[in-house]
Design an enzyme around this catalytic site. Structure first.
Site, PDB file in Angstrom:
ATOM      1  N   ILE A  17      31.675 -26.453 -14.371  1.00  0.00           N
ATOM      2  CA  ILE A  17      32.549 -25.788 -13.392  1.00  0.00           C
ATOM      3  C   ILE A  17      33.994 -25.721 -13.909  1.00  0.00           C
ATOM      4  O   ILE A  17      34.689 -24.725 -13.717  1.00  0.00           O
ATOM      5  CB  ILE A  17      32.487 -26.535 -12.037  1.00  0.00           C
ATOM      6  CG1 ILE A  17      31.058 -26.464 -11.454  1.00  0.00           C
ATOM      7  CG2 ILE A  17      33.492 -25.953 -11.039  1.00  0.00           C
ATOM      8  CD1 ILE A  17      30.805 -27.399 -10.280  1.00  0.00           C
ATOM      9  N   ASP A  56      40.303 -39.530 -21.979  1.00  0.00           N
ATOM     10  CA  ASP A  56      39.522 -40.037 -20.845  1.00  0.00           C
ATOM     11  C   ASP A  56      40.438 -40.175 -19.631  1.00  0.00           C
ATOM     12  O   ASP A  56      41.375 -40.988 -19.635  1.00  0.00           O
ATOM     13  CB  ASP A  56      38.929 -41.401 -21.240  1.00  0.00           C
ATOM     14  CG  ASP A  56      37.969 -41.935 -20.190  1.00  0.00           C
ATOM     15  OD1 ASP A  56      38.131 -41.586 -18.996  1.00  0.00           O
ATOM     16  OD2 ASP A  56      37.074 -42.703 -20.562  1.00  0.00           O
ATOM     17  N   TYR A 148      27.556 -41.767  -5.341  1.00  0.00           N
ATOM     18  CA  TYR A 148      28.284 -40.524  -5.640  1.00  0.00           C
ATOM     19  C   TYR A 148      28.772 -39.898  -4.328  1.00  0.00           C
ATOM     20  O   TYR A 148      29.926 -39.476  -4.218  1.00  0.00           O
ATOM     21  CB  TYR A 148      27.329 -39.580  -6.372  1.00  0.00           C
ATOM     22  CG  TYR A 148      27.830 -38.171  -6.578  1.00  0.00           C
ATOM     23  CD1 TYR A 148      28.710 -37.872  -7.612  1.00  0.00           C
ATOM     24  CD2 TYR A 148      27.397 -37.132  -5.749  1.00  0.00           C
ATOM     25  CE1 TYR A 148      29.150 -36.571  -7.822  1.00  0.00           C
ATOM     26  CE2 TYR A 148      27.829 -35.831  -5.954  1.00  0.00           C
ATOM     27  CZ  TYR A 148      28.706 -35.560  -6.980  1.00  0.00           C
ATOM     28  OH  TYR A 148      29.142 -34.268  -7.180  1.00  0.00           O
ATOM     29  N   LYS A 152      32.556 -38.895  -3.006  1.00  0.00           N
ATOM     30  CA  LYS A 152      32.958 -37.548  -2.582  1.00  0.00           C
ATOM     31  C   LYS A 152      33.436 -37.538  -1.117  1.00  0.00           C
ATOM     32  O   LYS A 152      34.268 -36.712  -0.751  1.00  0.00           O
ATOM     33  CB  LYS A 152      31.819 -36.552  -2.812  1.00  0.00           C
ATOM     34  CG  LYS A 152      31.467 -36.369  -4.300  1.00  0.00           C
ATOM     35  CD  LYS A 152      32.636 -35.807  -5.107  1.00  0.00           C
ATOM     36  CE  LYS A 152      32.253 -35.441  -6.530  1.00  0.00           C
ATOM     37  NZ  LYS A 152      33.373 -34.879  -7.298  1.00  0.00           N
ATOM     38  N   THR A 183      24.753 -26.582 -14.069  1.00  0.00           N
ATOM     39  CA  THR A 183      25.551 -27.131 -15.174  1.00  0.00           C
ATOM     40  C   THR A 183      24.752 -28.277 -15.796  1.00  0.00           C
ATOM     41  O   THR A 183      23.618 -28.546 -15.402  1.00  0.00           O
ATOM     42  CB  THR A 183      26.904 -27.703 -14.672  1.00  0.00           C
ATOM     43  OG1 THR A 183      26.625 -28.858 -13.893  1.00  0.00           O
ATOM     44  CG2 THR A 183      27.693 -26.688 -13.843  1.00  0.00           C
TER      45      THR A 183
HETATM   46  N1  LIG Z   1      26.817 -29.370 -10.758  1.00  0.00           N
HETATM   47  C1  LIG Z   1      26.642 -29.581  -9.472  1.00  0.00           C
HETATM   48  O1  LIG Z   1      25.559 -29.308  -8.916  1.00  0.00           O
HETATM   49  C2  LIG Z   1      27.763 -30.107  -8.627  1.00  0.00           C
HETATM   50  C3  LIG Z   1      27.586 -30.093  -7.237  1.00  0.00           C
HETATM   51  C4  LIG Z   1      28.596 -30.570  -6.426  1.00  0.00           C
HETATM   52  C5  LIG Z   1      29.767 -31.049  -6.989  1.00  0.00           C
HETATM   53  N2  LIG Z   1      29.931 -31.061  -8.338  1.00  0.00           N
HETATM   54  C6  LIG Z   1      31.180 -31.599  -8.869  1.00  0.00           C
HETATM   55  O2  LIG Z   1      31.787 -30.639  -9.696  1.00  0.00           O
HETATM   56  C7  LIG Z   1      32.561 -31.288 -10.691  1.00  0.00           C
HETATM   57  C8  LIG Z   1      32.199 -30.730 -12.048  1.00  0.00           C
HETATM   58  O3  LIG Z   1      30.825 -30.939 -12.264  1.00  0.00           O
HETATM   59  P1  LIG Z   1      29.971 -30.100 -13.325  1.00  0.00           P
HETATM   60  O4  LIG Z   1      28.699 -29.748 -12.665  1.00  0.00           O
HETATM   61  O5  LIG Z   1      30.775 -29.053 -13.961  1.00  0.00           O
HETATM   62  O6  LIG Z   1      29.649 -31.282 -14.358  1.00  0.00           O
HETATM   63  P2  LIG Z   1      29.568 -31.301 -15.961  1.00  0.00           P
HETATM   64  O7  LIG Z   1      28.985 -30.035 -16.469  1.00  0.00           O
HETATM   65  O8  LIG Z   1      28.913 -32.592 -16.277  1.00  0.00           O
HETATM   66  O9  LIG Z   1      31.111 -31.350 -16.401  1.00  0.00           O
HETATM   67  C9  LIG Z   1      31.896 -32.463 -16.119  1.00  0.00           C
HETATM   68  C10 LIG Z   1      33.239 -32.314 -16.787  1.00  0.00           C
HETATM   69  O10 LIG Z   1      33.985 -33.527 -16.564  1.00  0.00           O
HETATM   70  C11 LIG Z   1      34.426 -34.037 -17.828  1.00  0.00           C
HETATM   71  N3  LIG Z   1      34.505 -35.492 -17.807  1.00  0.00           N
HETATM   72  C12 LIG Z   1      33.515 -36.386 -17.554  1.00  0.00           C
HETATM   73  N4  LIG Z   1      33.975 -37.640 -17.656  1.00  0.00           N
HETATM   74  C13 LIG Z   1      35.288 -37.543 -17.991  1.00  0.00           C
HETATM   75  C14 LIG Z   1      36.313 -38.484 -18.243  1.00  0.00           C
HETATM   76  N5  LIG Z   1      36.063 -39.808 -18.158  1.00  0.00           N
HETATM   77  N6  LIG Z   1      37.552 -38.046 -18.565  1.00  0.00           N
HETATM   78  C15 LIG Z   1      37.789 -36.708 -18.670  1.00  0.00           C
HETATM   79  N7  LIG Z   1      36.867 -35.763 -18.410  1.00  0.00           N
HETATM   80  C16 LIG Z   1      35.634 -36.180 -18.085  1.00  0.00           C
HETATM   81  C17 LIG Z   1      33.390 -33.539 -18.832  1.00  0.00           C
HETATM   82  O11 LIG Z   1      33.939 -33.415 -20.122  1.00  0.00           O
HETATM   83  P3  LIG Z   1      33.851 -34.496 -21.313  1.00  0.00           P
HETATM   84  O12 LIG Z   1      32.463 -35.014 -21.340  1.00  0.00           O
HETATM   85  O13 LIG Z   1      34.266 -33.682 -22.489  1.00  0.00           O
HETATM   86  O14 LIG Z   1      34.860 -35.539 -20.969  1.00  0.00           O
HETATM   87  C18 LIG Z   1      33.120 -32.132 -18.288  1.00  0.00           C
HETATM   88  O15 LIG Z   1      34.128 -31.240 -18.745  1.00  0.00           O
HETATM   89  C19 LIG Z   1      32.302 -32.790 -10.544  1.00  0.00           C
HETATM   90  O16 LIG Z   1      33.336 -33.386  -9.818  1.00  0.00           O
HETATM   91  C20 LIG Z   1      31.005 -32.820  -9.747  1.00  0.00           C
HETATM   92  O17 LIG Z   1      30.898 -34.004  -8.980  1.00  0.00           O
HETATM   93  C21 LIG Z   1      28.948 -30.610  -9.169  1.00  0.00           C
END
Ligand SMILES: NC(=O)c1ccc[n+]([C@@H]2O[C@H](COP(=O)([O-])OP(=O)(O)OC[C@H]3O[C@@H](n4cnc5c(N)ncnc54)[C@H](OP(=O)(O)O)[C@@H]3O)[C@@H](O)[C@H]2O)c1
Length: 256
Positions: A17, A56, A148, A152, A183
């Site tokens: 995202i 991080d 989680y 949230k 994702t």
């Molecule tokens: N996908 C879903 O279904 C969904 C649903 C509801 C809410 N969300 C929320 O949407 C947000 C993004 O999720 P996503 O689905 O895009 O997940 P994702 O594809 O796993 O991406 C997560 C991002 O966060 C970064 N990240 C993780 N740990 C980190 C750290 N310690 N420091 C800095 N960056 C960090 C990762 O990059 P690096 O690994 O390079 O650090 C990556 O860019 C999250 O808050 C998640 O809870 C997702």
């Protein structure tokens, strides 16, 4: 808020995202400052003009570096998108405490940490938008992601409280509640895979669709963005028929 020409920080912008938000806001004319741990991922997500800071976000020094470098490069911060987050697919009562703390460090304390750093700047300029990416799991508890969900819910409370705290300062806050977004989130999360029924992709959206909802939400100064919007129906059902919804969720979780 009009996005063209605005300075936008996106956390967790190397994938999913966050990367989609980088593309969406760049198309709308924003100047971007992106952060995540993977420098390679950030380079892929960033256009020619974006500032990237690899690190991080659970570390205070990294958060500080992101904000300082953004101000040095662009002289302002108009929009903060607190997006980085991780999941934990382990029952709350047996989740290792270290994992719970790690999740809270990123999903809650890093979010608050970024807010603490940008708010004085936004207050001095009497404007800005803080976007916190929560989850539908922050409106209805998902039993396969209880810890989680707790993080949230905390992000939701923080977003609403801040809005009232900063009302006089012209700073807006927006909570984003995505449902299931396609994702790498599930693969990157700690713990076992979610129950098979949860993987039902019926209402799944893409990261690009999610980012477009976030962009539209910022443009119309929304308070909450539920994406997809059908999520509101589930939230309403859970309020109206809590026992029935809980029983159904427990069945999906394989614990009823
Ligand atoms: N996908 C879903 O279904 C969904 C649903 C509801 C809410 N969300 C929320 O949407 C947000 C993004 O999720 P996503 O689905 O895009 O997940 P994702 O594809 O796993 O991406 C997560 C991002 O966060 C970064 N990240 C993780 N740990 C980190 C750290 N310690 N420091 C800095 N960056 C960090 C990762 O990059 P690096 O690994 O390079 O650090 C990556 O860019 C999250 O808050 C998640 O809870 C997702």
């Amino acid at each position: 808020m009009k996005i063209d020409g605005k300075v936008v920080i996106v956390t967790g912008a190397s994938a999913g995202i966050g990367a989609a938000c980088a593309a969406e806001f760049a198309r709308a004319g924003a100047k971007l400052s992106l952060c995540a741990r993977s420098e390679e991922g950030l380079r892929r997500a960033a256009g020619d003009q974006a500032l990237i800071t690899a690190g991080d976000l659970t570390e205070e020094s990294v958060r500080r570096r992101v904000v300082e470098r953004t101000l040095e490069r662009f002289g302002a911060i108009d929009i903060l998108i607190n997006n980085a987050g991780i999941g934990l697919y382990i029952p709350s009562w047996e989740a290792p405490e270290a994992e719970v703390r790690r999740l809270m460090e990123l999903n809650f304390f890093a979010v608050l940490g970024m807010i603490r750093l940008v708010t004085p700047h936004m207050r001095a300029r009497r404007g800005g938008t803080i976007v916190n990416v929560g989850s539908i799991g922050g409106k209805i508890v998902l039993p396969w992601l209880t810890v989680y969900s707790a993080s949230k819910y905390a992000v939701g409370a923080l977003t609403e409280g801040l809005r009232m705290e900063l009302r006089r300062d012209g700073i807006r806050t927006m909570l984003v509640c995505p449902g299931y977004v396609l994702t790498e989130f599930q693969q990157r999360s700690v713990g076992e895979v979610p129950p098979q029924m949860v993987k039902g992709r019926r209402f799944a959206i893409t990261a690009t669709e999610c980012a477009a909802s976030i962009r539209r939400g910022v443009e119309r100064d929304a308070r909450t963005v539920m994406t997809p919007r059908v999520g509101w129906l589930l939230v309403a059902l859970a309020r109206l028929l809590p026992r029935a919804v809980e029983a159904r969720m427990a069945r999906m979780n394989g614990t009823a």
